[in-house]
Design a protein around this motif. Structure first.
Motif, PDB file in Angstrom:
ATOM      1  N   ILE A  43       0.833  -1.204   0.000  1.00 40.58           N
ATOM      2  CA  ILE A  43       0.000   0.000   0.000  1.00 40.58           C
ATOM      3  C   ILE A  43       0.868   1.255   0.000  1.00 40.58           C
ATOM      4  CG2 ILE A  43      -1.688   1.317   1.347  1.00 40.58           C
ATOM      5  CD1 ILE A  43      -2.758  -1.427   2.327  1.00 40.58           C
ATOM      6  N   GLY A  44       1.973   1.219   0.761  1.00 42.78           N
ATOM      7  CA  GLY A  44       2.873   2.368   0.789  1.00 42.78           C
ATOM      8  C   GLY A  44       3.460   2.669  -0.575  1.00 42.78           C
ATOM      9  N   ILE A  54      -7.024  14.630  -5.312  1.00 49.64           N
ATOM     10  CA  ILE A  54      -6.807  14.908  -3.891  1.00 49.64           C
ATOM     11  C   ILE A  54      -5.421  14.419  -3.442  1.00 49.64           C
ATOM     12  CG2 ILE A  54      -9.235  14.965  -3.261  1.00 49.64           C
ATOM     13  CD1 ILE A  54      -8.972  12.106  -2.249  1.00 49.64           C
ATOM     14  N   GLY A  55      -4.519  14.253  -4.388  1.00 45.81           N
ATOM     15  CA  GLY A  55      -3.158  13.867  -4.042  1.00 45.81           C
ATOM     16  C   GLY A  55      -2.964  12.360  -4.029  1.00 45.81           C
ATOM     17  N   ASN A  56      -1.840  11.918  -3.457  1.00 49.67           N
ATOM     18  CA  ASN A  56      -1.526  10.490  -3.478  1.00 49.67           C
ATOM     19  C   ASN A  56      -1.752   9.779  -2.152  1.00 49.67           C
ATOM     20  OD1 ASN A  56       0.561  11.898  -2.288  1.00 49.67           O
ATOM     21  ND2 ASN A  56       2.192  10.630  -3.133  1.00 49.67           N
ATOM     22  N   ARG A  57      -1.840  10.501  -1.055  1.00 48.81           N
ATOM     23  CA  ARG A  57      -2.084   9.854   0.246  1.00 48.81           C
ATOM     24  C   ARG A  57      -3.568   9.833   0.624  1.00 48.81           C
ATOM     25  NH1 ARG A  57       3.043   8.089  -0.302  1.00 48.81           N
ATOM     26  NH2 ARG A  57       4.607   9.722   0.073  1.00 48.81           N
ATOM     27  N   LEU A  58      -4.275  10.919   0.333  1.00 49.43           N
ATOM     28  CA  LEU A  58      -5.658  11.047   0.788  1.00 49.43           C
ATOM     29  C   LEU A  58      -6.608   9.976   0.264  1.00 49.43           C
ATOM     30  CD1 LEU A  58      -6.385  14.892   0.960  1.00 49.43           C
ATOM     31  CD2 LEU A  58      -6.359  13.249   2.833  1.00 49.43           C
ATOM     32  N   PRO A  59      -6.453   9.451  -0.962  1.00 49.50           N
ATOM     33  CA  PRO A  59      -7.385   8.404  -1.394  1.00 49.50           C
ATOM     34  C   PRO A  59      -7.431   7.208  -0.438  1.00 49.50           C
ATOM     35  CG  PRO A  59      -6.177   9.234  -3.278  1.00 49.50           C
ATOM     36  CD  PRO A  59      -5.561   9.874  -2.065  1.00 49.50           C
ATOM     37  N   PHE A  60      -6.300   6.835   0.105  1.00 47.64           N
ATOM     38  CA  PHE A  60      -6.249   5.705   1.043  1.00 47.64           C
ATOM     39  C   PHE A  60      -6.829   6.102   2.398  1.00 47.64           C
ATOM     40  CE2 PHE A  60      -2.951   5.190  -2.099  1.00 47.64           C
ATOM     41  CZ  PHE A  60      -3.084   3.860  -2.478  1.00 47.64           C
ATOM     42  N   ILE A  99      -5.027  -0.183   5.567  1.00 49.44           N
ATOM     43  CA  ILE A  99      -5.093   0.598   4.328  1.00 49.44           C
ATOM     44  C   ILE A  99      -4.531   2.008   4.523  1.00 49.44           C
ATOM     45  CG2 ILE A  99      -6.723   1.782   2.778  1.00 49.44           C
ATOM     46  CD1 ILE A  99      -8.429  -0.792   2.878  1.00 49.44           C
ATOM     47  N   TYR A 100      -4.831   2.631   5.655  1.00 50.74           N
ATOM     48  CA  TYR A 100      -4.449   4.045   5.782  1.00 50.74           C
ATOM     49  C   TYR A 100      -3.185   4.281   6.594  1.00 50.74           C
ATOM     50  CZ  TYR A 100      -6.058   4.836  10.638  1.00 50.74           C
ATOM     51  OH  TYR A 100      -6.198   4.828  12.004  1.00 50.74           O
ATOM     52  N   ARG A 101      -2.633   3.250   7.227  1.00 49.46           N
ATOM     53  CA  ARG A 101      -1.505   3.481   8.142  1.00 49.46           C
ATOM     54  C   ARG A 101      -0.293   4.049   7.418  1.00 49.46           C
ATOM     55  NH1 ARG A 101       1.481  -0.581  12.473  1.00 49.46           N
ATOM     56  NH2 ARG A 101       3.275   0.766  12.813  1.00 49.46           N
ATOM     57  N   ALA A 102       0.147   3.415   6.349  1.00 44.99           N
ATOM     58  CA  ALA A 102       1.348   3.899   5.653  1.00 44.99           C
ATOM     59  C   ALA A 102       1.153   5.299   5.069  1.00 44.99           C
ATOM     60  CB  ALA A 102       1.761   2.905   4.572  1.00 44.99           C
ATOM     61  N   PRO A 103       0.038   5.584   4.380  1.00 40.98           N
ATOM     62  CA  PRO A 103      -0.150   6.943   3.867  1.00 40.98           C
ATOM     63  C   PRO A 103      -0.193   8.017   4.955  1.00 40.98           C
ATOM     64  CG  PRO A 103      -1.569   5.424   2.691  1.00 40.98           C
ATOM     65  CD  PRO A 103      -0.970   4.652   3.823  1.00 40.98           C
ATOM     66  N   VAL A 104      -0.764   7.696   6.110  1.00 45.37           N
ATOM     67  CA  VAL A 104      -0.795   8.675   7.204  1.00 45.37           C
ATOM     68  C   VAL A 104       0.616   8.937   7.722  1.00 45.37           C
ATOM     69  CG1 VAL A 104      -1.414   8.927   9.639  1.00 45.37           C
ATOM     70  CG2 VAL A 104      -3.175   8.446   7.967  1.00 45.37           C
ATOM     71  N   ILE A 105       1.405   7.865   7.880  1.00 36.90           N
ATOM     72  CA  ILE A 105       2.792   8.028   8.332  1.00 36.90           C
ATOM     73  C   ILE A 105       3.569   8.914   7.357  1.00 36.90           C
ATOM     74  CG2 ILE A 105       4.970   6.787   8.671  1.00 36.90           C
ATOM     75  CD1 ILE A 105       3.321   4.466   9.789  1.00 36.90           C
ATOM     76  N   LEU A 165      -7.746  15.939   8.883  1.00 43.98           N
ATOM     77  CA  LEU A 165      -6.707  15.694   7.877  1.00 43.98           C
ATOM     78  C   LEU A 165      -7.180  16.086   6.480  1.00 43.98           C
ATOM     79  CD1 LEU A 165      -5.173  12.250   8.945  1.00 43.98           C
ATOM     80  CD2 LEU A 165      -4.064  14.474   9.000  1.00 43.98           C
ATOM     81  N   TYR A 166      -8.409  15.737   6.169  1.00 52.30           N
ATOM     82  CA  TYR A 166      -8.913  15.974   4.820  1.00 52.30           C
ATOM     83  C   TYR A 166      -8.861  17.452   4.450  1.00 52.30           C
ATOM     84  CZ  TYR A 166     -11.863  15.696   0.682  1.00 52.30           C
ATOM     85  OH  TYR A 166     -12.334  15.781  -0.602  1.00 52.30           O
TER      86      TYR A 166
END
Length: 410
Positions: A43-44, A54-60, A99-105, A165-166
């Motif tokens: 996922i990362g 909306i960028g590359n992190r926000l979709p996740f 799903i969202y852990r890596a994009p949030v980091i 965050l959004y």
């Protein structure tokens, strides 16, 4: 951290409504770490490449955080219906968190210049510690009022975090870099792929022993973290909310003493500080099963208060170990292999978290509830041997003149 800490403390108790075996409950508790190692690196990497409005992190984040919040709220309601419904809710929750852990980091390095990332990471760790303390002290109290309240509040906080965050995350942040090496799971997977077989070579023998020590003592730590409330409720007959509250003293001590432990490690040496903790913490764990006897001999002693004091001292000992561990392993790599040994650190520590809850739960099934602490203590004592042995080998190698066949230096 608020979500994970509360989940790790109370999910084993909820599973206990349907599953008597502590080993099976522990195996389910290790599922999140297994999913993390398998899926988060993928996922990362995906979030590095994707490009949307909306960028590359926000979709996740848009998918993962609201779904995780919803299904976390549903956990206590699923527990009142049927085991299969509870497990389905739990698996969806774990997948959503994954799903969202890596994009949030990745948001921190995306928005932070390189020279300030160490400070930013310190703030992140501080907030994580605060989240853990709130979970065990605040949400545990609500759990005693109504089982659904803490899940509802924590889920709403997670959803509020998503909204925050959004509307605050830059769609095109200024410092976007590859996430390939930013997450613990990605580092673990990368090191495994690069070839863990290198560790069998003679020049890496001391390094391997230190990594084995980390694997072993994380078995004790992760097992106690996942099974303590089970021990407290089923063996000591403590109230469920009091069990989580009591465990909070361990986390509280770690947060308070993390910085002093780091300063002591800089002065006394990382390995000596870890060895000190690896002696103190198992002795503290071994004392815990005898506390009820002590309170019976001296009726004026409050058993729960005594347990909280002992766990607080355990948290201090844990800070001696855990604060030094990653810097010690990073030092093993010298200037050229820091990334590789960072990955190995996360690989060995996360592998422990997968097997530990089920393994120590099996001890509790076969022997007795107090064997949780005896098994954990044993893992720390064996880890002491491997860490000491590995440190001696590395120190010896550093004092020997280099040869053509072994020119690796630390």
């Amino acid at each position: 951290m608020l979500i994970w800490t509360f989940y790790n403390a109370y999910m084993p108790l909820i599973l206990g409504d349907y599953i008597e075996s502590r080993a099976i409950r522990g195996a389910i508790m290790g599922l999140d770490n297994l999913l993390a190692v398998l899926l988060i690196p993928v996922i990362g990497a995906w979030s590095d490449k994707i490009d949307t409005k909306i960028g590359n992190r926000l979709p996740f984040i848009v998918i993962g955080m609201p779904v995780a919040a919803l299904f976390f709220i549903l956990i206590p309601y699923g527990a009142t219906t049927a085991l299969w419904i509870l497990l389905v809710i739990d698996i969806i929750f774990l997948l959503a968190m994954t799903i969202y852990r890596a994009p949030v980091i990745a948001l921190m390095p995306d928005h932070t210049p390189p020279e300030k990332r160490s400070t930013a990471n310190g703030v992140i760790n501080l907030m994580g510690g605060i989240g853990a303390i709130i979970a065990l002290f605040g949400l545990s109290h609500l759990y005693g009022i109504d089982r659904s309240y803490p899940f509802l509040i924590a889920g709403l906080l997670l959803f509020f975090s998503f909204i925050l965050l959004y509307f605050t995350v830059d769609r095109k942040p200024p410092y976007v870099e590859s996430l390939k090496e930013d997450t613990e799971e990605a580092k673990a997977a990368t090191s495994f792929i690069k070839g863990i077989g290198k560790l069998k070579h003679q020049q890496f023998r001391g390094h391997l022993f230190i990594l084995i020590a980390i694997f072993l003592y994380f078995i004790g730590y992760a097992g106690v973290e996942a099974q303590f409330t089970v021990y407290a409720v089923e063996h000591l007959r403590m109230d469920e909310s009091a069990a989580g509250f009591t465990l909070g003293f361990f986390s509280l001590a770690f947060v308070i003493f993390a910085i002093p432990a780091g300063l002591l490690g800089s002065k006394m040496g990382k390995a000596p500080m870890m060895l000190t903790g690896l002696i103190l913490l198992p002795l503290i764990f071994i004392s815990i099963p005898s506390l009820p006897l002590l309170s019976n001999l001296f009726p004026g002693i409050n058993q729960i208060l005594l347990l909280q004091i002992v766990l607080f001292t355990g948290g201090i000992a844990w800070s001696f170990i855990n604060v030094q561990a990653y810097p010690l392993v990073a030092d093993l790599g010298g200037k050229n292999k820091i990334g590789y040994f960072t990955g190995l650190y996360y690989l060995f520590s996360m592998a422990s978290s997968i097997v530990a809850p089920g393994l120590l739960g099996l001890f509790m099934d076969i022997i007795s509830h107090p064997s949780l602490f005896y098994g954990a203590a044993l893992s720390f004592f064996i880890a002491f041997y491997f860490l000491r042995k590995g440190s001696i080998i590395i120190r010896k190698n550093k004092t020997e003149p280099p040869s053509n066949t072994n020119n690796y230096s630390v």
